[in-house]
Structure formats: C-alpha cells, structure tokens
Design a protein around this motif. Structure first.
Motif, mmCIF file in Angstrom:
data_model
loop_
_atom_site.group_PDB
_atom_site.id
_atom_site.type_symbol
_atom_site.label_atom_id
_atom_site.label_comp_id
_atom_site.label_asym_id
_atom_site.label_seq_id
_atom_site.Cartn_x
_atom_site.Cartn_y
_atom_site.Cartn_z
ATOM 1 N N ALA A 1 0.837 -1.205 0.000
ATOM 2 C CA ALA A 1 0.000 0.000 0.000
ATOM 3 C C ALA A 1 0.872 1.255 0.000
ATOM 4 C CB ALA A 1 -0.937 -0.009 1.212
ATOM 5 N N GLU A 2 1.960 1.248 0.784
ATOM 6 C CA GLU A 2 2.867 2.388 0.805
ATOM 7 C C GLU A 2 3.532 2.580 -0.556
ATOM 8 O OE1 GLU A 2 5.470 1.335 3.991
ATOM 9 O OE2 GLU A 2 4.045 1.936 5.546
ATOM 10 N N PHE A 3 3.925 1.477 -1.200
ATOM 11 C CA PHE A 3 4.527 1.545 -2.522
ATOM 12 C C PHE A 3 3.548 2.152 -3.526
ATOM 13 C CE2 PHE A 3 4.731 -0.567 -6.678
ATOM 14 C CZ PHE A 3 5.955 -0.087 -7.124
ATOM 15 N N LEU A 4 2.295 1.684 -3.501
ATOM 16 C CA LEU A 4 1.302 2.212 -4.426
ATOM 17 C C LEU A 4 1.046 3.701 -4.170
ATOM 18 C CD1 LEU A 4 -1.322 -0.682 -4.551
ATOM 19 C CD2 LEU A 4 0.417 -0.089 -6.263
ATOM 20 N N ALA A 5 1.026 4.109 -2.916
ATOM 21 C CA ALA A 5 0.813 5.520 -2.588
ATOM 22 C C ALA A 5 1.974 6.374 -3.100
ATOM 23 C CB ALA A 5 0.654 5.693 -1.075
ATOM 24 N N ARG A 6 3.206 5.887 -2.914
ATOM 25 C CA ARG A 6 4.373 6.625 -3.428
ATOM 26 C C ARG A 6 4.316 6.727 -4.944
ATOM 27 N NH1 ARG A 6 7.281 3.722 0.163
ATOM 28 N NH2 ARG A 6 7.943 2.258 -1.448
ATOM 29 N N GLN A 7 3.977 5.621 -5.577
ATOM 30 C CA GLN A 7 3.902 5.595 -7.038
ATOM 31 C C GLN A 7 2.852 6.596 -7.536
ATOM 32 O OE1 GLN A 7 2.590 1.821 -8.739
ATOM 33 N NE2 GLN A 7 4.477 1.783 -9.941
ATOM 34 N N GLU A 8 1.705 6.643 -6.887
ATOM 35 C CA GLU A 8 0.640 7.572 -7.292
ATOM 36 C C GLU A 8 1.072 9.023 -7.044
ATOM 37 O OE1 GLU A 8 -2.960 9.091 -8.700
ATOM 38 O OE2 GLU A 8 -1.915 7.207 -9.028
ATOM 39 N N ALA A 9 1.728 9.286 -5.929
ATOM 40 C CA ALA A 9 2.198 10.647 -5.641
ATOM 41 C C ALA A 9 3.221 11.095 -6.691
ATOM 42 C CB ALA A 9 2.812 10.711 -4.240
ATOM 43 N N GLU A 10 4.116 10.203 -7.085
ATOM 44 C CA GLU A 10 5.096 10.541 -8.115
ATOM 45 C C GLU A 10 4.408 10.799 -9.453
ATOM 46 O OE1 GLU A 10 7.739 7.215 -8.035
ATOM 47 O OE2 GLU A 10 8.684 7.839 -6.155
ATOM 48 N N ARG A 11 3.394 10.006 -9.775
ATOM 49 C CA ARG A 11 2.664 10.196 -11.022
ATOM 50 C C ARG A 11 1.964 11.554 -11.031
ATOM 51 N NH1 ARG A 11 -2.062 10.375 -13.110
ATOM 52 N NH2 ARG A 11 -3.139 10.034 -11.155
#
Length: 56
Positions: free
Chosen positions: A23-33
């Motif tokens: 979940a943390e990885f997906l949140a970081r990925q979305e924030a970067e996007r």
C-alpha cells in the motif's frame, strides 16, 4: 502436521507487513505520477502563454 501458534502468528504478521508495504509503494507511485503530471501541466501552460516581459 498443523502449524504452531507462533508459526500462524508469524505468517499473519508477515502478510500484514507485506500488505502495508505494498500500500505504501502504491501511494508513493501515485504521488510521483501526480507530481509528474503537475510538472507537465505547468510546463504546457507556460509554453502556451508567451512571456510578456517586465511588468514595471
């Protein structure tokens, strides 16, 4: 042979940790996007509006 209580607890803790890390990885990925998108939008708007020079 059934799992011991400790083994079951370890498996459950590992599963929860894995889910949290994912979940943390997906949140970081979305924030970067979203950050990339915002940068692209700002660049696009700046290119559409020519600089008018000094405003004084």
């Amino acid at each position: 042979m059934p799992l011991s209580d400790d083994e079951v607890r370890d498996i459950e803790e590992n599963r929860r940790r894995s889910e949290r890390e994912h979940a943390e990885f997906l949140a970081r990925q979305e924030a970067e996007r979203q950050a990339r998108y915002a940068e692209e939008e700002a660049r696009r708007r700046a290119e559409e509006r020519p600089h008018s020079g000094p405003t004084w």
